[in-house]
Design an enzyme around this catalytic site. Sequence first.
Site, mmCIF file in Angstrom:
data_model
loop_
_atom_site.group_PDB
_atom_site.id
_atom_site.type_symbol
_atom_site.label_atom_id
_atom_site.label_comp_id
_atom_site.label_asym_id
_atom_site.label_seq_id
_atom_site.Cartn_x
_atom_site.Cartn_y
_atom_site.Cartn_z
ATOM 1 N N GLY A 1 -3.734 8.204 4.713
ATOM 2 C CA GLY A 1 -3.166 8.360 6.007
ATOM 3 C C GLY A 1 -3.121 9.871 6.493
ATOM 4 O O GLY A 1 -3.664 10.273 7.235
ATOM 5 N N GLU A 2 -2.787 10.734 5.548
ATOM 6 C CA GLU A 2 -2.632 12.157 5.808
ATOM 7 C C GLU A 2 -4.219 12.729 5.999
ATOM 8 O O GLU A 2 -4.433 13.609 6.692
ATOM 9 C CB GLU A 2 -2.051 12.924 4.726
ATOM 10 C CG GLU A 2 -0.800 12.788 4.360
ATOM 11 C CD GLU A 2 -0.451 11.365 3.595
ATOM 12 O OE1 GLU A 2 0.728 11.305 3.001
ATOM 13 O OE2 GLU A 2 -1.341 10.617 3.314
ATOM 14 N N THR A 3 -4.964 12.439 5.105
ATOM 15 C CA THR A 3 -6.532 12.703 5.419
ATOM 16 C C THR A 3 -7.020 12.336 6.748
ATOM 17 O O THR A 3 -7.937 13.061 7.261
ATOM 18 C CB THR A 3 -7.538 11.961 4.155
ATOM 19 O OG1 THR A 3 -6.999 12.649 3.013
ATOM 20 C CG2 THR A 3 -8.828 12.502 4.275
#
Length: 224
Positions: free
Chosen positions: A60-62
């Site tokens: 998700g962060e990527t």
Amino acid sequence: MLGAGWHGLSTLLAPILRVNLRRRLAHGKETPASLPQRRGLASRPRPPGLLAWLHAASVGETVALMPVVQHLLDLDPTLHVLITTGTVTGNAILHDRLPAMTGQDRVMTQFAPLDVPMLGARFLDYWRPDVGALVESELWPNLIAACHARHVPLALLNGRMSDRSLASWRRAACLLARMLSTFAWVMARSAEDAARLQHGGATRIDLIADLKDAAPPCRMTRQR
């Protein structure tokens, strides 16, 4: 010095952490290529010129980070970007998305080092980033302290802090405050996150927005 206690404890635990890496490898949570990178060793030579380092934990962060990477590449055609991830799945989605990016030949990837003073120092001394950014709740005391010692300005992107996380930091409130106050620029995911981050010690919150609203949907092929 930021987090002297954590600095000493993580140094003492370094041999155990290395054993844990082997256990994670056996369970598919690491790869043979990731092990030396977790020890702060480089995956390739550092290019000359300006280098921005961005770190995201997992998928998700990527995905949320990708529009930022493209903007940086468009902003300066001489800039190189190093992206580190904390999971195999995060690394996989990164390699899945990069070929579609303009200027992707100026992007380098590798796994983040363990938050052990010697390993973080090895990583930073090799790459010598001109600026760094951590995504959401990636608060690693030793790595942040090492950046501070090397005068590497840090940003916190999509900063996230839940009530539960804030409460869990209660016994180390001073450490949290020192980490959060180190960031030169903070982007909070929401007004609620901004309030908690400020309560925790962030001194400069300049933007409230969610990067995931700008990111394309994440589609990964299910492996059988």
